[in-house]
Design a protein around this motif. Structure first.
Motif, mmCIF file in Angstrom:
data_model
loop_
_atom_site.group_PDB
_atom_site.id
_atom_site.type_symbol
_atom_site.label_atom_id
_atom_site.label_comp_id
_atom_site.label_asym_id
_atom_site.label_seq_id
_atom_site.Cartn_x
_atom_site.Cartn_y
_atom_site.Cartn_z
ATOM 1 N N SER A 76 0.847 -1.191 0.000
ATOM 2 C CA SER A 76 0.000 0.000 0.000
ATOM 3 C C SER A 76 0.886 1.246 0.000
ATOM 4 O O SER A 76 1.667 1.451 0.928
ATOM 5 N N LEU A 77 0.753 2.061 -1.035
ATOM 6 C CA LEU A 77 1.552 3.269 -1.196
ATOM 7 C C LEU A 77 0.677 4.507 -1.010
ATOM 8 O O LEU A 77 -0.489 4.519 -1.407
ATOM 9 N N SER A 78 1.249 5.558 -0.420
ATOM 10 C CA SER A 78 0.519 6.820 -0.310
ATOM 11 C C SER A 78 1.493 7.991 -0.370
ATOM 12 O O SER A 78 2.607 7.920 0.150
ATOM 13 N N TRP A 79 1.048 9.055 -1.022
ATOM 14 C CA TRP A 79 1.829 10.278 -1.157
ATOM 15 C C TRP A 79 0.972 11.439 -0.658
ATOM 16 O O TRP A 79 -0.200 11.559 -1.038
ATOM 17 N N LYS A 109 -2.322 4.107 -3.647
ATOM 18 C CA LYS A 109 -2.368 3.017 -4.616
ATOM 19 C C LYS A 109 -1.965 1.719 -3.928
ATOM 20 O O LYS A 109 -0.982 1.676 -3.184
ATOM 21 N N THR A 110 -2.711 0.662 -4.173
ATOM 22 C CA THR A 110 -2.367 -0.663 -3.670
ATOM 23 C C THR A 110 -1.790 -1.487 -4.812
ATOM 24 O O THR A 110 -2.389 -1.575 -5.892
ATOM 25 N N VAL A 111 -0.624 -2.063 -4.587
ATOM 26 C CA VAL A 111 0.081 -2.811 -5.625
ATOM 27 C C VAL A 111 0.165 -4.278 -5.218
ATOM 28 O O VAL A 111 0.613 -4.603 -4.116
ATOM 29 N N ALA A 112 -0.265 -5.167 -6.101
ATOM 30 C CA ALA A 112 -0.186 -6.610 -5.857
ATOM 31 C C ALA A 112 1.127 -7.137 -6.426
ATOM 32 O O ALA A 112 1.413 -6.976 -7.621
ATOM 33 N N LEU A 113 1.944 -7.727 -5.554
ATOM 34 C CA LEU A 113 3.233 -8.286 -5.958
ATOM 35 C C LEU A 113 3.125 -9.818 -5.971
ATOM 36 O O LEU A 113 2.602 -10.398 -5.025
ATOM 37 N N LYS A 114 3.657 -10.452 -7.024
ATOM 38 C CA LYS A 114 3.524 -11.906 -7.117
ATOM 39 C C LYS A 114 4.777 -12.551 -7.703
ATOM 40 O O LYS A 114 5.422 -11.981 -8.576
ATOM 41 N N ILE A 144 3.104 -2.792 4.193
ATOM 42 C CA ILE A 144 2.960 -4.128 3.631
ATOM 43 C C ILE A 144 1.858 -4.825 4.423
ATOM 44 O O ILE A 144 2.050 -5.179 5.585
ATOM 45 N N THR A 145 0.713 -4.991 3.809
ATOM 46 C CA THR A 145 -0.416 -5.583 4.528
ATOM 47 C C THR A 145 -0.334 -7.106 4.586
ATOM 48 O O THR A 145 -0.729 -7.712 5.587
ATOM 49 N N THR A 146 0.182 -7.719 3.529
ATOM 50 C CA THR A 146 0.411 -9.169 3.526
ATOM 51 C C THR A 146 1.669 -9.488 2.734
ATOM 52 O O THR A 146 2.002 -8.778 1.778
ATOM 53 N N CYS A 147 2.359 -10.534 3.126
ATOM 54 C CA CYS A 147 3.517 -11.020 2.363
ATOM 55 C C CYS A 147 3.722 -12.491 2.685
ATOM 56 O O CYS A 147 4.127 -12.843 3.796
#
Length: 230
Positions: A76-79, A109-114, A144-147
């Motif tokens: 989760s990103l925020s500016w 912006k929420t970014v999904a990393l895989k 980082i909400t989940t990893c």
């Protein structure tokens, strides 16, 4: 964009460029050696059918230093912009918003990393709904909400996951003033590092010159308009 918006955007961008010229100390700790680092790059405005910037495109590049694959993670990103909403023209007068909460504007912006394999990097193309692309340079708050790494047990309760994985605390953001921005991401050849630094310094200098000229011009225009209002 009206005069005051241009002035504010120019002034804020000018301040960001000035701040970005401050180097990181050589002995300053920047990231953990067994973690996950990421940077934000290739930021560019996207225009709509009317030719007005409505979105910003950018890439999140992640380098996994761990011995385990990152199967999936949510970033989760925020500016935060504390200036653009602070000033506005209303009833032919310049008004200043004194309430800090109302003046604050946050882009998120929420970014999904895989599927980021061990000791490799991967880039993710993203688009965020804002015309303030300058906000995305170097200053970001993240969570980082989940990893979930390879081998993590995923538990379910009431058809929902419980827990957030083993690698949520492993992330470090690397901005463009951090030497690791250039040395740790493997898509940049070692031979090109010095050239890139020189090009960035030149670009920063040109940006400062352009923003300074724009700021002075806008200040003159605003001053003339204020005299007319009086």
């Amino acid at each position: 964009m009206n005069l005051i918006s241009k002035f504010i955007a120019s002034g804020l961008a000018f301040g960001i460029v000035l701040a970005s010229t401050t180097a990181v100390k050589a002995d300053e700790a920047t990231s953990r050696g067994d973690g996950i680092i990421f940077r934000i790059e290739n930021i560019k405005p996207l225009v709509n059918e009317e030719g007005v910037t409505s979105q910003c495109e950018f890439y999140v590049t992640v380098y996994n230093r761990m011995d385990k694959e990152v199967k999936e993670a949510e970033l989760s990103l925020s500016w935060t912009d504390n200036i653009s909403s602070k000033y506005k023209f209303a009833d032919n007068k310049l008004q200043i918003e004194e309430d800090a909460k109302k003046a604050k504007f946050v882009v998120s912006k929420t970014v999904a990393l895989k599927n980021i394999t061990p000791h490799q990097q991967k880039s993710f193309k993203e688009v965020v709904d804002t015309d303030k692309c300058f906000l995305l340079f170097d200053r970001v708050d993240y969570k980082i909400t989940t990893c979930y790494a390879d081998g993590d047990e995923i538990k379910m309760k009431n058809n929902k996951r419980t827990g957030n994985g083993s690698c949520t605390g492993k992330f470090d953001y690397i901005n463009s003033q951090n030497p690791e921005y250039y040395s740790e991401f493997k898509d940049i050849p070692e031979s090109s590092l010095q050239e890139m630094v020189q090009e960035q310094d030149k670009a920063n200098t040109n940006a400062i010159d352009d923003l300074y000229k724009s700021t002075i011009e806008n200040m003159d225009k605003i001053t003339k308009n204020l005299h007319k209002i009086r």
